[in-house]
Write a protein that holds these residues in place. Structure first.
Motif, PDB file in Angstrom:
ATOM      1  N   ARG A  78      59.669  52.157  78.464  1.00  0.00           N
ATOM      2  CA  ARG A  78      59.670  53.611  78.362  1.00  0.00           C
ATOM      3  C   ARG A  78      59.727  54.118  76.931  1.00  0.00           C
ATOM      4  NH1 ARG A  78      63.888  56.086  82.483  1.00  0.00           N
ATOM      5  NH2 ARG A  78      63.451  57.739  81.000  1.00  0.00           N
ATOM      6  N   GLU A  79      59.799  53.224  75.953  1.00  0.00           N
ATOM      7  CA  GLU A  79      59.857  53.664  74.558  1.00  0.00           C
ATOM      8  C   GLU A  79      58.560  54.351  74.165  1.00  0.00           C
ATOM      9  OE1 GLU A  79      62.546  50.922  71.733  1.00  0.00           O
ATOM     10  OE2 GLU A  79      60.655  50.042  72.389  1.00  0.00           O
ATOM     11  N   ARG A  80      58.681  55.518  73.562  1.00  0.00           N
ATOM     12  CA  ARG A  80      57.504  56.230  73.075  1.00  0.00           C
ATOM     13  C   ARG A  80      57.424  56.040  71.565  1.00  0.00           C
ATOM     14  NH1 ARG A  80      55.856  62.568  74.250  1.00  0.00           N
ATOM     15  NH2 ARG A  80      53.717  62.364  73.495  1.00  0.00           N
ATOM     16  N   TRP A  81      56.331  55.456  71.127  1.00  0.00           N
ATOM     17  CA  TRP A  81      56.108  55.229  69.708  1.00  0.00           C
ATOM     18  C   TRP A  81      55.171  56.297  69.167  1.00  0.00           C
ATOM     19  CZ3 TRP A  81      57.518  50.960  66.456  1.00  0.00           C
ATOM     20  CH2 TRP A  81      58.411  50.070  67.068  1.00  0.00           C
ATOM     21  N   TRP A  82      55.413  56.684  67.918  1.00  0.00           N
ATOM     22  CA  TRP A  82      54.634  57.722  67.249  1.00  0.00           C
ATOM     23  C   TRP A  82      54.032  57.169  65.965  1.00  0.00           C
ATOM     24  CZ3 TRP A  82      54.309  62.384  69.685  1.00  0.00           C
ATOM     25  CH2 TRP A  82      55.282  62.692  70.640  1.00  0.00           C
ATOM     26  N   ARG A  83      52.919  57.755  65.560  1.00  0.00           N
ATOM     27  CA  ARG A  83      52.326  57.447  64.257  1.00  0.00           C
ATOM     28  C   ARG A  83      51.743  58.731  63.673  1.00  0.00           C
ATOM     29  NH1 ARG A  83      47.974  53.928  66.939  1.00  0.00           N
ATOM     30  NH2 ARG A  83      46.623  55.492  67.860  1.00  0.00           N
ATOM     31  N   SER A  84      51.553  58.719  62.377  1.00  0.00           N
ATOM     32  CA  SER A  84      50.933  59.857  61.707  1.00  0.00           C
ATOM     33  C   SER A  84      49.459  59.923  62.098  1.00  0.00           C
ATOM     34  CB  SER A  84      51.065  59.708  60.191  1.00  0.00           C
ATOM     35  OG  SER A  84      50.365  60.740  59.544  1.00  0.00           O
ATOM     36  N   ALA A  85      48.970  61.136  62.309  1.00  0.00           N
ATOM     37  CA  ALA A  85      47.556  61.315  62.659  1.00  0.00           C
ATOM     38  C   ALA A  85      46.693  61.539  61.423  1.00  0.00           C
ATOM     39  CB  ALA A  85      47.406  62.499  63.616  1.00  0.00           C
ATOM     40  N   HIS A  86      47.316  61.765  60.264  1.00  0.00           N
ATOM     41  CA  HIS A  86      46.591  62.052  59.018  1.00  0.00           C
ATOM     42  C   HIS A  86      47.320  61.386  57.863  1.00  0.00           C
ATOM     43  CE1 HIS A  86      44.541  65.152  61.345  1.00  0.00           C
ATOM     44  NE2 HIS A  86      45.728  65.540  61.756  1.00  0.00           N
ATOM     45  N   ASP A  87      46.643  61.217  56.735  1.00  0.00           N
ATOM     46  CA  ASP A  87      47.317  60.593  55.590  1.00  0.00           C
ATOM     47  C   ASP A  87      47.870  61.609  54.602  1.00  0.00           C
ATOM     48  OD1 ASP A  87      45.025  61.453  54.332  1.00  0.00           O
ATOM     49  OD2 ASP A  87      44.442  59.497  53.555  1.00  0.00           O
ATOM     50  N   GLY A  88      47.773  62.876  54.898  1.00  0.00           N
ATOM     51  CA  GLY A  88      48.310  63.914  54.025  1.00  0.00           C
ATOM     52  C   GLY A  88      47.916  65.276  54.550  1.00  0.00           C
ATOM     53  N   VAL A  89      48.352  66.290  53.851  1.00  0.00           N
ATOM     54  CA  VAL A  89      47.963  67.655  54.210  1.00  0.00           C
ATOM     55  C   VAL A  89      47.390  68.343  52.987  1.00  0.00           C
ATOM     56  CG1 VAL A  89      49.660  67.897  56.066  1.00  0.00           C
ATOM     57  CG2 VAL A  89      50.254  68.633  53.767  1.00  0.00           C
ATOM     58  N   GLN A  90      46.523  69.302  53.226  1.00  0.00           N
ATOM     59  CA  GLN A  90      45.978  70.123  52.155  1.00  0.00           C
ATOM     60  C   GLN A  90      46.453  71.549  52.385  1.00  0.00           C
ATOM     61  OE1 GLN A  90      41.732  69.379  52.433  1.00  0.00           O
ATOM     62  NE2 GLN A  90      41.859  67.831  50.843  1.00  0.00           N
ATOM     63  N   PHE A  91      47.097  72.090  51.372  1.00  0.00           N
ATOM     64  CA  PHE A  91      47.671  73.430  51.447  1.00  0.00           C
ATOM     65  C   PHE A  91      46.717  74.422  50.813  1.00  0.00           C
ATOM     66  CE2 PHE A  91      50.274  76.882  49.795  1.00  0.00           C
ATOM     67  CZ  PHE A  91      51.014  77.216  50.920  1.00  0.00           C
ATOM     68  N   ASP A  92      46.454  75.513  51.503  1.00  0.00           N
ATOM     69  CA  ASP A  92      45.587  76.583  51.003  1.00  0.00           C
ATOM     70  C   ASP A  92      46.487  77.705  50.500  1.00  0.00           C
ATOM     71  OD1 ASP A  92      43.819  78.642  50.536  1.00  0.00           O
ATOM     72  OD2 ASP A  92      42.845  78.522  52.498  1.00  0.00           O
ATOM     73  N   ASP A  93      46.400  78.015  49.205  1.00  0.00           N
ATOM     74  CA  ASP A  93      47.239  79.061  48.622  1.00  0.00           C
ATOM     75  C   ASP A  93      47.064  80.416  49.305  1.00  0.00           C
ATOM     76  OD1 ASP A  93      48.340  77.327  46.791  1.00  0.00           O
ATOM     77  OD2 ASP A  93      46.966  77.861  45.177  1.00  0.00           O
ATOM     78  N   ALA A  94      45.948  80.615  49.995  1.00  0.00           N
ATOM     79  CA  ALA A  94      45.733  81.883  50.704  1.00  0.00           C
ATOM     80  C   ALA A  94      46.800  82.106  51.771  1.00  0.00           C
ATOM     81  CB  ALA A  94      44.336  81.904  51.327  1.00  0.00           C
ATOM     82  N   LEU A  95      47.426  81.036  52.250  1.00  0.00           N
ATOM     83  CA  LEU A  95      48.488  81.182  53.261  1.00  0.00           C
ATOM     84  C   LEU A  95      49.681  81.951  52.713  1.00  0.00           C
ATOM     85  CD1 LEU A  95      48.314  77.576  54.735  1.00  0.00           C
ATOM     86  CD2 LEU A  95      47.659  79.688  55.914  1.00  0.00           C
ATOM     87  N   LEU A  96      49.879  81.932  51.397  1.00  0.00           N
ATOM     88  CA  LEU A  96      50.980  82.675  50.783  1.00  0.00           C
ATOM     89  C   LEU A  96      50.730  84.183  50.797  1.00  0.00           C
ATOM     90  CD1 LEU A  96      51.571  80.291  47.762  1.00  0.00           C
ATOM     91  CD2 LEU A  96      53.190  80.721  49.627  1.00  0.00           C
TER      92      LEU A  96
END
Length: 195
Positions: A78-96
């Motif tokens: 029943r153990e649920r294992w997780w992994r990252s789906a991406h190797d990083g994120v890109q931040f868009d300054d427009a979100l600020l």
């Protein structure tokens, strides 16, 4: 090397996904999965000093926003294992400058938590000198420089620094190479007021 999906690409943050990652524990969980490979909520809880209920909840939130995914090849029972789906994120300054104040708040929290992560990583390095060889101590850098630039020159500098780092990523030594370690590179370019 920890098992990770091949050919991962950075995840472009948008207003929706930003709300899914803009939390200190979620960012720590994602970093732990990227660096340590697949893990269970209980393993991550022990590593981060959190309850497994908290890590389980925040992992599900990360999954709902596309940052992590199941790693069923690691599961037993029943153990649920997780992994990252991406190797990083890109931040868009427009979100600020997003029209929604909740998005602006999440963007602000995210970038401040990135700065906190950089500070913790540097403090860990400085606080553990006996963990590293003299060669690694001589090969590290803690520098700051002051330049006078236009915004265009600053952007060019950022792009050139990123290109230089990427050129070293492309020539990474093979797994098992003696003395090879994972290295963190932080870059910060920002204007200051001189008083």
């Amino acid at each position: 090397m920890p098992d990770q999906p091949e050919e991962l690409t950075p995840h472009q943050l948008n207003a929706r996904s930003l709300r899914g990652i803009a939390h200190p524990l979620r960012m720590q969980l994602l970093i732990a999965l990227r660096r340590g490979g697949p893990a269970t909520a209980s393993q991550l809880a022990a590593k981060l000093g959190e309850s497994s209920g908290a890590t389980s909840y925040h992992l599900r939130q990360l999954a709902a926003h596309g940052f992590v995914e199941d790693a069923p090849e690691h599961g037993k029972g029943r153990e649920r294992w997780w992994r990252s789906a991406h190797d990083g994120v890109q931040f868009d300054d427009a979100l600020l400058k997003h029209p929604d104040p909740a998005v602006r708040g999440a963007a602000d929290l995210f970038i401040h938590e990135v700065a906190n992560i950089h500070t913790r990583e540097l403090s860990t390095w400085l606080g553990s000198p006996d963990d590293w060889s003299d060669e690694w101590k001589r090969s590290s850098d803690l520098s700051d420089m002051t330049l006078r630039l236009t915004p265009e020159h600053a952007m060019e500098l950022v792009h050139r620094m990123h290109e230089l780092v990427d050129s070293y990523r492309a020539q990474a030594p093979a797994e098992g190479t003696p003395d090879a370690e994972t290295v963190r590179v932080h870059t910060h370019v920002f204007p200051i007021h001189i008083t």
